[in-house]
Design a protein around this motif. Sequence first.
Motif, short mmCIF file in Angstrom:
data_model
loop_
_atom_site.label_atom_id
_atom_site.label_comp_id
_atom_site.label_asym_id
_atom_site.label_seq_id
_atom_site.Cartn_x
_atom_site.Cartn_y
_atom_site.Cartn_z
N LEU A 14 48.06 86.13 -47.10
CA LEU A 14 47.16 86.70 -48.10
C LEU A 14 47.43 88.18 -48.37
N LEU A 48 39.12 86.43 -54.45
CA LEU A 48 39.77 85.13 -54.65
C LEU A 48 38.76 83.99 -54.59
N GLY A 73 48.43 82.19 -57.03
CA GLY A 73 48.15 83.52 -57.57
C GLY A 73 47.99 83.49 -59.07
N PHE A 108 49.27 88.92 -51.59
CA PHE A 108 48.45 88.82 -52.79
C PHE A 108 47.53 90.02 -52.91
N LEU A 134 47.83 82.05 -48.63
CA LEU A 134 47.12 81.65 -49.85
C LEU A 134 46.87 80.15 -49.87
N ASP A 174 52.41 79.46 -53.34
CA ASP A 174 51.65 80.71 -53.42
C ASP A 174 51.69 81.35 -54.80
#
Length: 537
Positions: free
Chosen positions: A3, A140, A41, A6, A103, A37
């Motif tokens: 994570l 998120l 995103g 991101f 993610l 991922d």
Amino acid sequence: MSLPAFATLLERLTFTPGRNAKLALLREWFATQPDPDRGIGLAALTGELVFRAAKPGMVRELVAARSDPVLFALSYDYVGDLAETVALIWPARAGINAPPPGLAEVVEAMEATPKAELPALIAGWLDALDANGRLALIKLVTGGLRVGVSARLAKTALADWAGQEVAEVEEVWHGLAPPYLDLFAWLEKQGPRPSAEDRPVFRPLMLAHPLEAPDYAGISGATHRAEWKWDGIRVQLCAAPSGRALFSRGAEEISGGFPEILEAMDFHAVLDGELLVMRANGEGIEVAPFADLQQRLNRKLVSAKMQAAYPIGVRLYDILFDGAEDLRALPFDARRARLEAWFARTRPARMDLSEVIPFTELTELELLRAGARAAAIEGLMLKRADSPYLAGRQKGAWWKWKRAPLGIDAVLMYAQRGHGKRSSFYSDFTFGLWRPDGEGGRELVPVGKAYSGYTDQELLWIDRWIRNNTTARFGPVREVAKSLVLEVIFDAAQRSGRHKSGVALRFPRIARLRTDKPVEEADELATLEALIVGEEA
């Protein structure tokens, strides 16, 4: 990929002001991150990643159990953004050595974990992350990214990275789902182009530019076609062999709220039109004000009583597909002829055709536009006769010539912080007008809210003014001294039983700050009531 990668992307996007620089950051993400991922995103940035069980209230309860409530309240008021406040105030726990989640791990766990166990899951992740990671995680899972990247910009970056036209990405987008493995395979030339086949999927809409004085010279009856701009919501009707769907202009499926339209879509076509409340009268069909349509909006289920009270119809003005035949490359005149032939052949219930208004010169339409408000019409649409149906806003192809807005001088009463880049500013304003108080005097009554129309310089000024003139606080809302007048413009006013004033405004925005005007000279509620459609003095 963890994570934190991101989180780094979100941080860089937030502090990168230029469009081209944001595009470069997104292209780098698509080029360097692995599947799934990069697709996750992308889904988060375009608003396609939704965890319905993760609400901001859950996050507030988590941080309330870990921190002093007074300190949190003061910090939240100062910072203005829930995710950022929690990320900074979340206390570290000794002995926590868990690696940060990936993610894909976050998505899988959020979808598989029962709602009652989500708080513990999220708290464990917050313990394992640093402040930047916590910020990214909260944004998120709650869907509150707001990093200055629109869905269109993200798709543009994706197309740039792959060497494709953004229209090609838009064309296949709505038939896919995160993490878009088929999409990335096609863009990297490792798989076929995704196909919607015979499914009822949304097709990118063609949009219009506002018509302004410099554009008048290029408009004539020889080159353009005129139609009414109806005061409803734009919809796309998609009927295919495998199903039917009704979409809003933002590609949200709204089929459940309008079952009578779905039932009438007994055909194979993709159509563009306006959703309206349409009632029969002695002379034909009458279009009701937007306030009536609002009674039907944002409902997943609608009763038979509601359907009878607010009968829905669609006024059609374009056809994109006739059966499997794609008509979008045809000029407008040819598509209009196909639409008329299709309508004569099909005669669908609850639908009619938008009228084409004959004219020679633009001046002939000015009187029609001036009278549009009394007929519950937003204005006029002007479309080049030779324009194909192209996705997005193509300058010079379609114009919208809206009726002039109405205006009032109102008093600022309350203010609240905005979102995203405006989370540190008081940018959402509640304003009011005077009315008799029943005791021989006057009182202010709220009539609406606005959060647009002002410049960045005006925002800085009014934010400072609000901080210096706060008289009371109610959670995130500040009451201010009744001493600042705002000129508010809006598209229409309607009666509303849901508002204390009895009036609702359509698309209010701030035209200017009237620091020159005493509050005693702000308008009366009666002045606004006189502007209600159908009740003009």
